[in-house]
Design an enzyme around this catalytic site. Structure first.
Site, PDB file in Angstrom:
ATOM      1  NE  ARG A 152      -0.555  -0.231   5.014  1.00 24.89           N
ATOM      2  CZ  ARG A 152      -0.126  -1.353   5.562  1.00 24.89           C
ATOM      3  NH1 ARG A 152      -0.263  -2.496   4.899  1.00 24.89           N
ATOM      4  NH2 ARG A 152       0.448  -1.355   6.756  1.00 24.89           N
ATOM      5  CE1 TYR A 153       1.704   3.127   4.416  1.00 26.03           C
ATOM      6  CE2 TYR A 153       2.813   1.075   4.966  1.00 26.03           C
ATOM      7  CZ  TYR A 153       1.932   2.085   5.290  1.00 26.03           C
ATOM      8  OH  TYR A 153       1.272   2.057   6.484  1.00 26.03           O
ATOM      9  CB  ILE A 154       5.914   0.550  -3.000  1.00 30.14           C
ATOM     10  CG1 ILE A 154       5.274  -0.824  -2.942  1.00 30.14           C
ATOM     11  CG2 ILE A 154       6.904   0.728  -1.863  1.00 30.14           C
ATOM     12  CD1 ILE A 154       6.273  -1.970  -2.996  1.00 30.14           C
TER      13      ILE A 154
END
Length: 894
Positions: A152-154
């Site tokens: 979800r962060y990249i």
């Protein structure tokens, strides 16, 4: 159930699907499963189920599925199914912007019937290869082994290279996804050797695949060479860099192997630095292996610092008194700084696994690229022809004003209007490239009046002319498809090649003997009274330092000897006269022996070397007669030959009671030779009279530039014969110089300009560009013996060396350039131009003009071989009888 009944059920006929649907529920339980010929027998809870049929068929189905659908890449596009589905999904999502990896994973699950974890891991691995996916965020680090951030962060998107080479829906073959709701590609139309560029590793059931990555530009060059009918060779290239020995690569085929090493340099004499790690290793695993070797005593280090960030940097601080060169070899021998990788090129072709080599894979990929490009050209040609056909048809329809015909306007229905248009178009059929169909006529009838009113004949002519040019170009490209494919690969190299230089340096590795580089981490003791030897006998007689992998050679008073392993405590027997570390294939260590043959036989003298024996096997240096005894023994590491005094037992009418014997008079022979008779008289004792010098002479040393190591085997450049105090001079391209001994563990840089035996009397002449003064200078100087690097170019960083020579009377030619190129070259007699000074001196300026090149000319004078002749010649020069050639300096006007 009886065995006969079980056999009948296993061999029963298959039940067709329609029969299966109509069968009663209790019968359907017994019927054939769709993937196996084995029937599950009916019965209650106490029924016996035999697994032979299930295992034989179901396991084979499972193994086939794992091989074809999970672990092994397809030869056509070089991708595993999960990778192919990820790229296909990213293409469907592509809008030029980054997408969350979590979104990509969820979208890919429409095509991949497994969990999100496998998709996420495969996506991260694709992104870390830095070829097909443009990554944003923390995607982990292949150097340190750090994992990527949560999905979800990249973010990610397809790279420009992937969009250009991987996708074309017009040439893609499709199949239904696992649930039948979507279509996915059977293989992507990859127009590049992707399999060899990325490499792959997969473990299936019963087989595995390991294809090493190769260099982007070298693959394109190889494809071009193959299309041109030329030979090519491919070697692996890794993102992590390092060194690679490809002597046993075997074209990547099963059974080959490559050795990969970390790149280790010296920060100073007590600090080593690792800047590049071997493929498949991280800085963490590398440090763990080094610490493990240190704990076992194989190497001695003080501490390790991991400063890895964008680039790898591991600092290894050595313990005081530890050789940095020897530690480098020990790191290669005992840690993961050197590893061996065995490639196994297994791919899927025609739904079967095949074991190939990388050359075959590249040829297949190149042929497939050619076929895909030809298919694309054929599709483009047909599209252009269709566009040309309709443009011509539209022009005729509008210019001939067919839509204004009364028959057309008064037509009662579409069929009648279509028949009229077809009739009117018949005279123009020769101008068209194909026949007019009803669909074409219906398309004409759909033209709006606004388009007819805006019709421009000149613009239409230009469009038709351009289409004809494009068709002609496409036809010519199809006719010369090989050169078109070559141009395609050349375009890829020009467009993307600069981003993919070779990272891994190809070298030949020398074999490092572990026993020669291991640290002597143990102390060896002997208990002569009880006959024990080992490293645990701390209270007994100390022999030497050793390692736990060394061999020992022991000589006994009765003339027997043997080689054993170092151990904590082992019984070797009494009467040991000599024990030391045994070096296999050591022909320089010479044993000098005097022994008595039998109890009352003659006395023999011999010299021999022990180069190789079988461990724990007993040998004898005597003739083997019972009662033989060694009277004198010495071990000489460099073949020294001493003089001994032999004292005889006095006997009646014996004139000589003692005499001296020089071992240098005895030839060195094999260890099995009996030797020469020293005396037949009985010897009282033998004592050392005088130590001798080596009878083996100096040691010939060679330098192998392939591995940048010294050797005694005649490989590479001959450096000469070295005595024990001999030194080697090393001059680097940047002007640094230093001296070393001739130990085989020495390491040298790959920027060596010159390496030779050091001679303190030699005068060197250097022509250099002084960046501070911005003029060329000439200097003459001797070099001094120093283990610390010094520089003869000066401290200013921009100084450049033009040439360096050791000629006694060098002649230097200065060729002018730029605005001074019209000037006659200046010839300088260096010996007359400047005197000999220190290497730190600035030198003398040669000219103030702009210099193009500085060359060395053939000398007019040479050093005489006979010193007396040199003195006579010098006297003649002093009297003015010899032309020194100095006028050349003044004859060239500037």
């Amino acid at each position: 159930m009886t065995p006969e009944e079980i056999k009948e059920q296993e061999e029963g006929e298959d039940i067709l699907p329609e029969e299966q649907e109509n069968a009663p529920s209790e019968e359907r339980d017994e019927q054939l499963l769709p993937h196996s010929g084995y029937r599950i027998p009916a019965g209650g809870a106490d029924a016996i189920h035999h697994l032979s049929g299930m295992y034989q068929n179901w396991f084979l189905d499972y193994a086939s599925y794992v091989i074809l659908e999970r672990a092994v890449p397809h030869i056509n596009d070089g991708l595993k199914p999960v990778q192919r589905r990820i790229l296909h999904s990213m293409k469907r999502l592509d809008d030029g912007r980054y997408n969350k990896v979590a979104n990509i994973i969820g979208h890919t699950m429409q095509f991949h019937p497994h969990g999100d974890a496998s998709i996420g891991d495969a996506l991260v691995q694709l992104g870390q290869k830095d070829l097909l996916i443009d990554c944003q965020g923390n995607w982990g680090n292949i150097l340190t082994g750090d994992v990527a951030a949560a999905p979800r962060y990249i973010e990610a998107r397809l790279s420009k290279f992937a969009l250009e080479t991987l996708f074309n829906p017009k040439t893609t073959q499709w199949k239904l996804s696992y649930d039948g709701r979507n279509q996915e590609p059977i293989c992507l139309p990859v127009k590049f050797p992707l399999l060899l560029a990325q490499g792959v590793e997969g473990i299936a059931v019963g087989l595995s695949s390991k294809i090493l990555p190769h260099n982007f530009n070298e693959l394109l060059d190889a494809s071009i060479a193959y299309l041109k009918g030329e030979s090519f060779t491919l070697y692996p290239d890794f993102q992590t860099g390092g060194y690679i020995d490809v002597s046993r690569y075997n074209d990547g085929e099963r059974g080959g192997a490559v050795k990969v090493r970390a790149k280790i340099g010296k920060l100073d004499n007590r600090t080593l630095v690792i800047n590049e790690v071997p493929y498949g290793r991280t800085t963490s695993t590398l440090i763990d292996s080094i610490l493990k070797a240190n704990d076992k005593g194989k190497i001695k280090i003080r501490k390790i610092d991991d400063n890895t960030a964008r680039d790898a940097e591991i600092l290894i601080h050595l313990a005081p008194g530890v050789s940095s060169d020897k530690t480098i070899d020990a790191l290669y021998a005992f840690s993961d700084c050197e590893i061996s990788i065995s490639p196994n090129c297994c791919v899927i072709e025609n739904n079967k696994p095949y074991f190939l080599n990388v050359s075959t894979v590249l040829r297949h990929s190149t042929d497939r690229t050619l076929v895909l490009l030809r298919t694309e050209l054929e599709i483009r040609k047909s599209e252009l022809e269709e566009t040309l056909f309709y443009a011509s048809l539209e022009r005729i329809f509008i210019e001939e004003r067919i839509y204004k015909d009364k028959e057309f306007e008064n037509a009662r229905n579409m069929d009648e209007a279509a028949e009229h248009i077809e009739l009117r178009l018949q005279p123009f059929a020769p101008q068209l490239i194909r026949e007019v169909t009803r669909d074409d006529i219906l398309r004409l009838m759909e033209i709006k009046m606004g388009r007819i009113l805006k019709f421009n004949a000149d613009k239409s002519d230009e469009t038709i002319a351009q289409l004809k040019k494009d068709i002609a170009l496409t036809i010519s490209q199809l006719a010369d498809i090989v050169n078109y494919t070559v141009a395609w690969f050349a375009m890829l190299k020009e467009k993307y090649g600069a981003d993919y230089p070779r990272h891994t340096e190809i070298r030949s590795f020398d074999t490092i003997e572990a026993t020669t580089v291991v640290e002597a981490n143990e102390k060896l003791y002997i208990n002569r009274e009880e006959g024990f030897i080992g490293t645990a006998l701390k209270k007994d007689e100390f022999i030497c330092n050793c390692s736990d992998i060394d061999d020992l050679i022991l000589f006994y008073r009765d003339g027997t000897y043997k080689v054993i392993r170092v151990s904590e405590k082992i019984f070797v027997g009494k009467n040991v006269i000599y024990v030391s570390i045994f070096k296999r294939n050591d022909s320089r260590t010479i044993y000098n022996v005097i022994y008595r043959d039998g109890r009352a036989g003659s006395n023999y003298i011999k010299r021999f070397a022990v180069t190789g024996v079988t461990r724990d096997k007993e040998y004898t240096l005597t003739r083997g007669t019972e009662g033989s005894r060694v009277l004198y023994f010495s071990a000489n590491p460099n073949g020294e030959a001493e003089t001994v005094k032999v004292i005889l037992k006095p006997k009646l009418r014996q004139k000589t009671l003692s005499f001296e014997k020089d071992f240098s008079e005895i030839l060195i022979k094999g260890r099995a030779s009996m030797g020469n008779i020293l005396t037949k008289s009985e010897i009282h004792k033998v004592t050392l009279k005088q130590k001798g010098i080596s009878t083996l002479g100096g040691r010939m040393v060679w330098f192998d530039r392939d591995v940048l190591r010294l050797n005694y085997d005649g490989r590479g450049e001959e450096l000469g014969e070295f005595q024990s105090d001999g030194l080697i001079l090393v001059i680097l391209k940047n002007g640094d110089f230093y001296t070393t001994g001739f130990d085989l563990s020495n390491h040298y840089e790959d920027t060596i300009l010159l390496i030779e035996r050091f001679d303190s009397r030699k005068i060197w002449t250097a022509a250099l560009y002084d960046a501070e003064q911005k003029y060329p200078y000439l200097k003459r100087f001797p070099l001094e013996a120093t283990h610390k690097k010094q520089n003869f170019l000066g401290e200013y960083p921009g100084n450049v060396l033009y040439l360096l020579t050791d000629e006694a009377y060098p002649r230097i030619e200065v060729v002018f350039g730029g605005n001074d190129s019209f000037r006659t070259p200046l010839v300088i007699d260096a010996e007359a131009f400047i005197g000999v000074k220190s290497f730190k001196a600035k030198g003398k300026r040669m000219t103030t003009c702009e210099v193009a090149t500085v060359n060395e000319l053939e000398p007019l004078r040479f050093l005489p071989e006979n010193p007396a002749e040199g003195v006579e010649k010098a006297a003649e020069e002093e009297d003015g009888y010899e032309d020194s050639g100095q006028m050349n300096l003044f004859n060239n006007e500037i």
